[in-house]
Design a protein around this motif. Structure first.
Motif, PDB file in Angstrom:
ATOM      1  N   ILE A  48       0.859  -1.186   0.000  1.00 63.10           N
ATOM      2  CA  ILE A  48       0.000   0.000   0.000  1.00 63.10           C
ATOM      3  C   ILE A  48       0.899   1.243   0.000  1.00 63.10           C
ATOM      4  O   ILE A  48       1.883   1.307   0.722  1.00 63.10           O
ATOM      5  N   THR A  49       0.544   2.236  -0.816  1.00 60.67           N
ATOM      6  CA  THR A  49       1.363   3.443  -0.913  1.00 60.67           C
ATOM      7  C   THR A  49       1.081   4.392   0.258  1.00 60.67           C
ATOM      8  O   THR A  49       0.051   4.305   0.926  1.00 60.67           O
ATOM      9  N   HIS A  50       2.006   5.308   0.446  1.00 63.14           N
ATOM     10  CA  HIS A  50       1.847   6.332   1.468  1.00 63.14           C
ATOM     11  C   HIS A  50       0.594   7.184   1.192  1.00 63.14           C
ATOM     12  O   HIS A  50      -0.113   7.591   2.126  1.00 63.14           O
ATOM     13  N   ASP A  51       0.319   7.447  -0.079  1.00 61.59           N
ATOM     14  CA  ASP A  51      -0.891   8.220  -0.421  1.00 61.59           C
ATOM     15  C   ASP A  51      -2.159   7.461  -0.017  1.00 61.59           C
ATOM     16  O   ASP A  51      -3.095   8.046   0.537  1.00 61.59           O
ATOM     17  N   GLU A  52      -2.172   6.164  -0.292  1.00 66.42           N
ATOM     18  CA  GLU A  52      -3.342   5.365   0.116  1.00 66.42           C
ATOM     19  C   GLU A  52      -3.481   5.350   1.640  1.00 66.42           C
ATOM     20  O   GLU A  52      -4.582   5.452   2.172  1.00 66.42           O
ATOM     21  N   LEU A  53      -2.346   5.233   2.334  1.00 62.97           N
ATOM     22  CA  LEU A  53      -2.401   5.225   3.803  1.00 62.97           C
ATOM     23  C   LEU A  53      -2.974   6.540   4.327  1.00 62.97           C
ATOM     24  O   LEU A  53      -3.762   6.551   5.277  1.00 62.97           O
ATOM     25  N   ARG A  54      -2.571   7.654   3.689  1.00 60.78           N
ATOM     26  CA  ARG A  54      -3.066   8.954   4.145  1.00 60.78           C
ATOM     27  C   ARG A  54      -4.593   9.024   4.022  1.00 60.78           C
ATOM     28  O   ARG A  54      -5.286   9.572   4.877  1.00 60.78           O
ATOM     29  N   LEU A  55      -5.129   8.422   2.948  1.00 68.39           N
ATOM     30  CA  LEU A  55      -6.588   8.372   2.798  1.00 68.39           C
ATOM     31  C   LEU A  55      -7.210   7.429   3.837  1.00 68.39           C
ATOM     32  O   LEU A  55      -8.248   7.746   4.427  1.00 68.39           O
ATOM     33  N   ALA A  56      -6.542   6.291   4.070  1.00 67.04           N
ATOM     34  CA  ALA A  56      -7.087   5.304   5.022  1.00 67.04           C
ATOM     35  C   ALA A  56      -7.082   5.841   6.446  1.00 67.04           C
ATOM     36  O   ALA A  56      -7.904   5.435   7.267  1.00 67.04           O
ATOM     37  N   ALA A  57      -6.151   6.761   6.746  1.00 60.63           N
ATOM     38  CA  ALA A  57      -6.079   7.306   8.104  1.00 60.63           C
ATOM     39  C   ALA A  57      -7.273   8.208   8.403  1.00 60.63           C
ATOM     40  O   ALA A  57      -7.686   8.332   9.555  1.00 60.63           O
TER      41      ALA A  57
ATOM     42  N   PRO B 218      -8.190   2.872  -0.126  1.00 66.66           N
ATOM     43  CA  PRO B 218      -7.975   1.413  -0.171  1.00 66.66           C
ATOM     44  C   PRO B 218      -8.904   0.628   0.751  1.00 66.66           C
ATOM     45  O   PRO B 218      -8.463   0.067   1.757  1.00 66.66           O
TER      46      PRO B 218
END
Lengths: 356, 356
Positions: free
Chosen positions: B9-18, B103
């Protein structure tokens, strides 16, 4: 199982991130965080508690053990306590290599007004024996962690339990505690990282020897290697966060800001004492300007607002940072201090801004 | 920017998931999801709306344009509507290669009771001209998406706007709409995936030609390649989810279950008609058993409960699955149907269980 990783976020981390959520940074605009925006970390599952069945049991080294139902707790004198609460693992996913656990970025925080019974009052009512060392708080949530089957359980030393202002809360922001925040009763320990604020409280056990549970002696310790005991994670370090200015790009969350003077706003907190200053940088931390502090939450334990005017120096890419200092003189580092569990990363926030 | 990825998972996806969170699966236990557990997808930022300034503007091809403040909206006849709402991108992170966006795994869903004014009533009050095709709903949230600066905006065709039972809601589960769910007013369109349920509603514009906004013609289309127009994403496909049994391991979320008969429970829904059956498999989908359906939410538009008894066949690893069928005969596939945006992945849920 690997303990750290340097590549993409794992599927296990994503599964945790899907259920445990941070506070969207624009929610810094609210002095008290609306329910549903406050950060949440749930170690196991949210238990479904039947209030008709539930009792708080206070036992161990006490003269008068108690067993209280929700009405009996509500009938006792209560106080309101507004606290800022932050996860000890906030910032973990920005460490390199990255400790494998809940992959927080910078925003695992929230401020709430809790209503409940002071823990010290209940302990006095139960009557502590002499020789008491710890007060163990046991939640109704169960799971397996580090190979150990357990209920979530943390202890407070006697002095903290009696004098830190801890509250056993049954309401949040004026309404019944939501299930995910610990219904029907949770601990709130002002100034401490989230792990001390035990949710779904089922039992309080007073002990005459030091409690050595998993969440005290294995998890939530600051250390560099698996072998060392490390030191316990306790009070929140100073941190400031900024409402990202302008508007976001959907996927990257990068900010787009127009030319012209704007107001930057944010909040700062520390569990170690009041915030005395917040500075802002627009060049990635080379130069700093002071901001104006705003005390819009009347509580010693809640975050402080801050603002400053900012004139973008010109179109292009800019990195905004903010840095808080508390009354003890402690400030935020530019780079994280790495540790195995990924705790206490209060390195300055960096907000990437494209000025157009 | 890459459109898909197959690695971590990319850092961008993680930022959305947070910031955008799913519903923890154990919250399937509640017929109506408590506030804060309902899934949330926020395209841009949660706007801070001042109710004293806010107005709903109804304009375009109408005989009597309206401009209503919150009190005027509340003064109109209202209804309660309980709906299950699911993100169209639910299941996206399980596609291979993985479309790069929020994600989601399997649990971007929730059920709420919304209180508000029927959209059709307000449109009738405004008086539609002849030749109307679309009703455009514009939110107060702004951002950049796919390189396009925009307010979040979706349209309903005239028939859907007038007959689908859509409500303009100002309350959720009996309390004021929380900021993150669209305060002070949002659309709720029963049966449709979340993207139609526009939050922070600012303007309703009736048009005499087909609306072609970004969220209609670029995003939320089911297609295999960038070039093709694809088809619009509309009503929710059938899906069932299970409360994962036993207790979780903290990091992997894998379930640990003891031997002996237990009850498996869950919920199922479809935007295309009532659920007529839910089956469960304990061997990864080779054999299936019927479950008992439970209608504990009195609404045509809300999920149905289900349960069955399960006796683990023996210690070791098992894969539990559940599969819903709706009244149209449509069921859930074992494997996802890949598409570029990662929409409509209603493949069966798989719950990994270790029986001990």
């Amino acid at each position: 199982m690997a303990v750290t990783a340097s590549d993409g976020i794992t599927h296990d981390e994503l599964r945790l991130a899907a259920r445990n959520h941070a506070m969207p940074l624009e929610a810094l605009s609210w002095p008290v965080t609306p329910v549903g925006l406050h950060y949440l970390l749930i170690h196991y599952d949210v238990p479904v508690v039947d209030p008709a069945e539930w009792r708080l049991v206070v036992g161990g080294a006490v003269n008068r053990p108690l067993e209280l139902d929700p009405d009996q707790i509500r009938a006792r004198p209560s106080i309101d306590l507004t606290t800022t609460m932050e996860c000890a693992g906030n910032g973990r996913a920005l460490l390199e290599p990255r400790p494998l656990s809940q992959p927080w970025l910078t925003e695992a925080v929230g401020t709430a007004t809790w209503t409940g019974v002071p823990l010290a009052d209940l302990l006095e009512e139960a009557g502590l024996t002499t020789g008491v060392t710890d007060v163990v708080l046991t939640g109704a949530d169960h799971g397996v962690e580090g190979g150990v089957a357990q209920a979530y359980e943390r202890s407070l030393d006697l002095a903290t339990a009696m004098t830190a202002g801890a509250v056993l809360a049954y309401a949040m922001n004026g309404s019944a505690l939501p299930p995910q925040h610990g219904y029907p009763l949770r601990a709130v320990v002002p100034g401490w990282y989230g792990m001390a604020n035990v949710k779904w409280l089922a039992r309080i056990t007073v002990t005459e020897e030091r409690f050595s549970g998993y969440q005290m002696d294995v998890a939530y310790r600051f250390r560099q290697t698996e072998g060392e005991p490390g030191r316990p994670v306790t009070l929140m370090l100073p941190r400031s966060l900024m409402v990202p200015p302008g508007v976001p790009d959907f996927y990257t969350r990068r900010r787009v800001v127009g030319m012209g003077r704007i107001r930057l706003t944010g909040r700062a907190w520390s569990g170690r004492g009041p915030i005395v200053g917040v500075e802002v940088s627009d060049d990635g931390g080379s130069t700093w300007m002071e901001t104006v502090l705003v005390s819009d939450v009347p509580s010693l334990w809640a975050w402080t607002g801050w603002w400053c005017e900012w004139e973008p120096p010109g179109p292009g890419e800019h990195v905004l940072c903010c840095r808080a200092t508390d009354v003890t003189g402690e400030s935020q580092p530019m780079e994280p201090v790495w540790n195995l569990g990924g705790y206490e990363n209060n390195a300055v926030q960096r907000v990437l801004v494209t000025v157009v």
